[in-house]
Each structure stands twice: as C-alpha cells, then as structure tokens.
Design an enzyme around this catalytic site. Structure first.
Site, mmCIF file in Angstrom:
data_model
loop_
_atom_site.group_PDB
_atom_site.id
_atom_site.type_symbol
_atom_site.label_atom_id
_atom_site.label_comp_id
_atom_site.label_asym_id
_atom_site.label_seq_id
_atom_site.Cartn_x
_atom_site.Cartn_y
_atom_site.Cartn_z
ATOM 1 N N SER A 14 1.221 -0.966 -0.261
ATOM 2 C CA SER A 14 0.080 0.386 0.106
ATOM 3 C C SER A 14 0.882 0.807 0.370
ATOM 4 O O SER A 14 1.871 0.827 0.472
ATOM 5 C CB SER A 14 -0.518 -0.106 1.555
ATOM 6 O OG SER A 14 -1.568 1.191 0.981
ATOM 7 N N TYR B 167 -2.259 -0.774 10.794
ATOM 8 C CA TYR B 167 -2.190 -1.359 9.136
ATOM 9 C C TYR B 167 -0.800 -1.197 9.064
ATOM 10 O O TYR B 167 -0.343 -1.592 7.777
ATOM 11 C CB TYR B 167 -3.418 -0.552 8.346
ATOM 12 C CG TYR B 167 -3.440 -1.489 7.280
ATOM 13 C CD1 TYR B 167 -4.092 -2.648 6.782
ATOM 14 C CD2 TYR B 167 -3.083 -0.298 6.177
ATOM 15 C CE1 TYR B 167 -4.091 -2.076 5.147
ATOM 16 C CE2 TYR B 167 -2.850 -0.258 4.832
ATOM 17 C CZ TYR B 167 -3.848 -1.658 4.359
ATOM 18 O OH TYR B 167 -3.624 -1.596 3.104
#
Length: 275
Positions: free
Chosen positions: A137, A150
């Site tokens: 990401s 995360y």
C-alpha cells in the site's frame, strides 16, 4: 515451433476487491487462475472452469498455504506467479486495539504472507523461475492518520519484500511489490476492523476529523481493476524492477514525500486531514 505453455497465477484473497479483479483479468488474458479464498463455496462470481479453480485458503491456518500450493499444482501442474493480496486492516487509535486485533493485523498481513512465501518458494526454487508479488500500500511507504497498526504491517511487508528481492532474485525468482493508493473496494466493510475507543473520549475529536477526511478521500478512489492492471504489468515485466505504484494519488503522494522529506509530508498530511 513448440506451443507456448499457459501460465498460472495463484491469487490470495480472490473473493473480493483487488483479488477478484485480478483473477478476472488474468483469466481474460488466457492464464490459468487458482483463486484462493477462505470460503470457496460462497463464491458465485468467479465460475470454475478448466482454467479457473477456486481453492480454500485462510492464511491464518498453519497448514493452509502449503495445502493451497498442492491444490494449485494438482489443478495446473505449475505455478508461475503467486500474488499475496489477502489483507486485514485495523482502524483507530493504537491504544484502543485489543491484543487479538493487533495479533490478527500481523497474522494476516505479515505472518500469513510469510507462510505463503515459504509454501511456494520450494516450487519456484525447483524451477529456478517464478514471480512473487506482494500487495502492500502507499500506507507501507507513508503513514495515514488512525491506520498506525495497518501501516506498521505494510511497512513490514515492504522491508520483507526488499530482503526477498535479494534472496529469491539470486535464484532466478522475481519479487514485485504493488503499492495502491485509495481503492474503491469493500475492504472497509469486510476486512477493516474499527477499534473501539468509546472508553477514551480524548480521541473523539481526532477520529471525527479523520473519518470526515477518509470519506472525502474514498469518494475519489480508483477502481480495483486499475490495481489488477498494474499487477498484470508487474507479472509480465521480465526486469528486476520491484515497486509499482497504482493509482493517481499514489503517484502523487509518494514522489511528494521523497521530495519534501518525511517530516514535511507528515505536516502536509495533518493539513489534509485537518487534525
């Protein structure tokens, strides 16, 4: 001239979002697709055929990855690309995370991914070929407010992937990393876990601003098909390039961080989120 062999990709987390879009794209390109998911019986969109098989895989199950490799080899005889896409996200203040939520964050995104690498690596080594693709990401290169857990897991996968690029690259195996920005998937519904900070009212004003900014950002998200196209480009790229940004926001923010430096970019993120 001998007929070209049909290539095979294994996709983890293929029941939705990026995984499903990727399975569909590779199937449309004539590849064999092993679409793995926790509950194949519940899947109706990805119809099985001679070239597409649904395979059970929960990356948190100790024997799951090796069983998935065996099932893919039984179906197609060889694996050319393994895509680690399955993911989970904890959303909220770190202080509010339970031990179970924190462990799950790393079990799925890091330890489960490592288990998949360990499961497929012997096959790739035997062939002295193969491509391992990890979906991280933009949040693996820079942090986003309220996604600290995360982000930490994706930062870990970025570092892991760099190490694998050396190790597996020496054996003829390519390692690629896909770094999407905001993507319009149902990740926020089925794979995002909102941490309960109700007993910590000090965080409420911060979280309200974060949620408002998150809503604005997700309204302009890229479709998962864009990431699937990036994955296909990486899978068919014979070079030793490792990182591939996916989405206009990723291509905007990551170079900006490199240009400004981490601290300046973090201050800019504060302004974007109005915190």
């Amino acid at each position: 001239m001998a007929e070209a062999r049909t290539q095979t990709i294994v996709v983890t987390g293929a029941s939705s979002g990026i995984g499903k879009a990727t399975a569909r794209l590779f199937a449309s390109k004539g590849w064999n697709v092993a679409a793995t998911m926790r509950n194949p019986a519940a899947e109706s969109d990805l119809v099985e055929s001679a070239a597409l098989k649904r395979i059970a895989l929960d990356v948190q199950e100790p024997d799951g990855p090796r069983a998935a490799v065996a099932a893919a080899l039984e179906a197609f005889g060889r694996i050319d690309v393994w895509l680690n896409n399955a993911g989970y996200g904890a959303f909220g203040p770190v202080e509010a995370g339970t031990r179970r939520q924190i462990e799950r964050q790393f079990d799925v995104n890091v330890f489960g991914l490592i288990a998949c690498v360990q499961a497929v690596a012997p096959h790739f080594r035997a062939n002295r070929a193969g491509t391992l693709i990890n979906v991280t990401s933009v949040g693996g290169l820079m942090t986003v407010p309220s996604y600290a857990l995360y982000n930490a897991s994706k930062f870990a996968v970025e570092g892991l992937s760099e190490g694998l690029w050396y190790e597996l690259g020496a054996l003829g195996i390519r390692v690629k990393v896909i770094e999407p920005g905001a993507i319009a998937t149902n990740f926020g519904g089925r794979s995002l876990d909102a941490l309960d900070y109700s007993a910590m009212p000090d965080y409420a004003p911060f979280m309200e601003k974060v949620k408002a900014a998150r809503k604005r950002i997700t309204e302009n998200s890229s479709p998962p098909e864009l990431v699937a196209e990036t994955i296909y480009r990486a899978a068919t790229d014979p070079s030793d390039r490792m990182r591939y940004l996916a989405g206009p926001d990723a291509r905007r923010f990551v170079p900006l961080r490199r240009l400004l430096g981490a601290q300046a970019q973090m201050r800019l993120m504060r302004r974007v989120f109005r915190i």
